[in-house]
Design an enzyme around this catalytic site. Structure first.
Site, PDB file in Angstrom:
ATOM      1  N   ASP A  94      -3.252 -19.783  15.074  1.00  0.00           N
ATOM      2  CA  ASP A  94      -4.591 -19.279  14.762  1.00  0.00           C
ATOM      3  C   ASP A  94      -5.371 -20.163  13.793  1.00  0.00           C
ATOM      4  OD1 ASP A  94      -4.725 -17.101  16.468  1.00  0.00           O
ATOM      5  OD2 ASP A  94      -3.634 -15.796  15.082  1.00  0.00           O
ATOM      6  N   ASP A 155      -4.662 -15.209  23.185  1.00  0.00           N
ATOM      7  CA  ASP A 155      -5.602 -15.435  22.084  1.00  0.00           C
ATOM      8  C   ASP A 155      -5.783 -16.926  21.786  1.00  0.00           C
ATOM      9  OD1 ASP A 155      -3.870 -13.201  22.108  1.00  0.00           O
ATOM     10  OD2 ASP A 155      -4.474 -12.576  20.117  1.00  0.00           O
TER      11      ASP A 155
HETATM   12  N1  GLY Z   1      -5.340 -12.713  17.611  1.00  0.00           N
HETATM   13  C1  GLY Z   1      -4.771 -11.463  17.296  1.00  0.00           C
HETATM   14  C2  GLY Z   1      -5.628 -10.333  17.675  1.00  0.00           C
HETATM   15  O1  GLY Z   1      -6.563 -10.471  18.434  1.00  0.00           O
HETATM   16  O2  GLY Z   1      -5.355  -9.246  17.204  1.00  0.00           O
END
Ligand code: GLY
Length: 379
Positions: A94, A155
């Protein structure tokens, strides 16, 4: 109300509210609100994946208003994230969510060399998570037992733009190669025939062979977690924007068509499109993120000329349906409450649901700015 009036009215309300909220929250990095007051994830919670969205909101507001306050707050958020860069096990895939809306945004606006350095360090770390056998970027860490070494999640499509940025800045093709190899893997293993998406795909980390899928933050294995659908929809669109590879746009459209056909009549999005029929849980973040992606698909089609214009309208109208539903039903315009969006849900099986989450507000603002033309391109 026509589109332009709607956008102007929503933008004015955002600017009014955010001026007050930013002023009283200036030294925080918020995730959610308690009794209408933002919490703070600076300090020992600095590695949390959402810690770039507050900075991103500040850059969007600075871009639209020119008010220095927003720039100062964004810089404070960016500098606090330096502590995260020094915690190896606090780094994960992330990095895009954390350093694109902070350091890279700063670099794009001001040319700040320290910000460039931060963005590149984060991109290098993300590239280091690439598994060459499976051609995917590892998502999360584990306790050192390798149990999640083969896990990739949808994601990550939203984090790839950090690698596209690093490629565009350095002309080192490895960043582009890693990003596109991951996108190709995601196209093959995450997106199902009907346009829905898995949340988690597990590969054998040693051989790269496909192993399994998991429901992750959605209802169950084989279900359709709506924020995951939104990450796919917007993420593949962004891979198209950076590479001009039409297959990414086609995948984004397939996911978008599935999202549109599953959108309830009232335009409010559930946590999972396949949750039990009597479950009313919602996730406004999925709606805000999908709106951004739909507007970008519409723009991409608009640019392809006459024959694509009618189809472009379909995606724009779908975004307008989601945004007006949020605006009329899920926005809190109380001056004394810090958040904007209500009824955001992090994961279906969490104990708590339907609260405020910072990225819901971020993507709602980004979507409205796309309509008013005030957006700063972050991804
Ligand atoms: N990237 C983690 C979420 O969308 O909760």
């Amino acid at each position: 109300m026509n589109e332009q009036n709607f956008a102007r009215e929503a933008a004015a309300k955002i600017k009014h509210k955010m001026r007050l909220t930013a002023d009283r929250s200036r030294h925080k990095i918020p995730y959610t609100t308690k009794d209408g007051v933002f919490d703070d994830w600076s300090g020992d919670r600095i590695t949390w994946w959402t810690n770039g969205f507050w900075g991103g909101m500040m850059w969007q507001l600075y871009h639209a208003t020119g008010e220095e306050l927003y720039k100062e707050i964004a810089l404070e958020n960016e500098e606090k994230l330096d502590a995260n860069l020094m915690i190896a096990r606090g780094m994960d895939h992330d990095s895009g969510f954390r350093w694109l809306p902070t350091a890279v945004a700063d670099y794009r606006v001001t040319g700040n060399k320290a910000s460039f350095n931060r963005g590149l360090l984060a991109a290098n770390d993300m590239a280091g998570r690439f598994n060459p056998m499976g051609r995917f970027i590892r998502a999360w860490n584990d306790d050192g037992d390798g149990s999640k070494a083969g896990w990739a999640i949808i994601d990550c499509m939203m984090n790839l733009p950090l690698l596209y940025w690093a490629y565009e800045e350095t002309k080192d093709p490895r960043y582009l190669q890693i990003a596109t190899m991951h996108a190709d893997t995601a196209q093959k293993y995450f997106i199902r025939g009907d346009g829905s998406s898995n949340h988690i795909v597990a590969f054998d980390p040693a051989t790269g062979e496909f192993a399994d899928t998991f429901g992750g933050q959605g209802y169950a294995k084989g279900s359709s977690w709506t924020r995951g659908q939104a990450w796919a929809l917007y993420g593949f669109t962004l891979s198209y924007i950076h590479t001009k590879n039409e297959s990414y746009l086609n995948t984004a459209r397939r996911v978008a068509n599935y999202f549109i056909s599953n959108t309830p009549e009232n335009g409010l999005i559930p946590v999972d499109f396949r949750q039990p029929a009597d479950c009313t849980l919602e996730d406004s973040t999925a709606s805000a993120i999908a709106s951004c992606g739909l507007l970008e698909i519409a723009k991409a089609l608009e640019q392809q000329g006459e024959l694509s214009r009618t189809e472009s309208r379909i995606y724009r109208n779908a975004a307008m349906k989601l945004l007006t539903a949020l605006y009329e039903n899920r926005c809190n315009w109380d001056d004394n409450c810090d958040n904007i969006l209500e009824k955001c849900t992090a994961a279906f099986h969490d104990k708590e649901h339907e609260f405020s989450i910072i990225y819901g507000d971020y993507y709602f603002i980004e979507a409205i700015w796309k309509l008013t033309g005030e957006e700063l391109f972050i991804w």
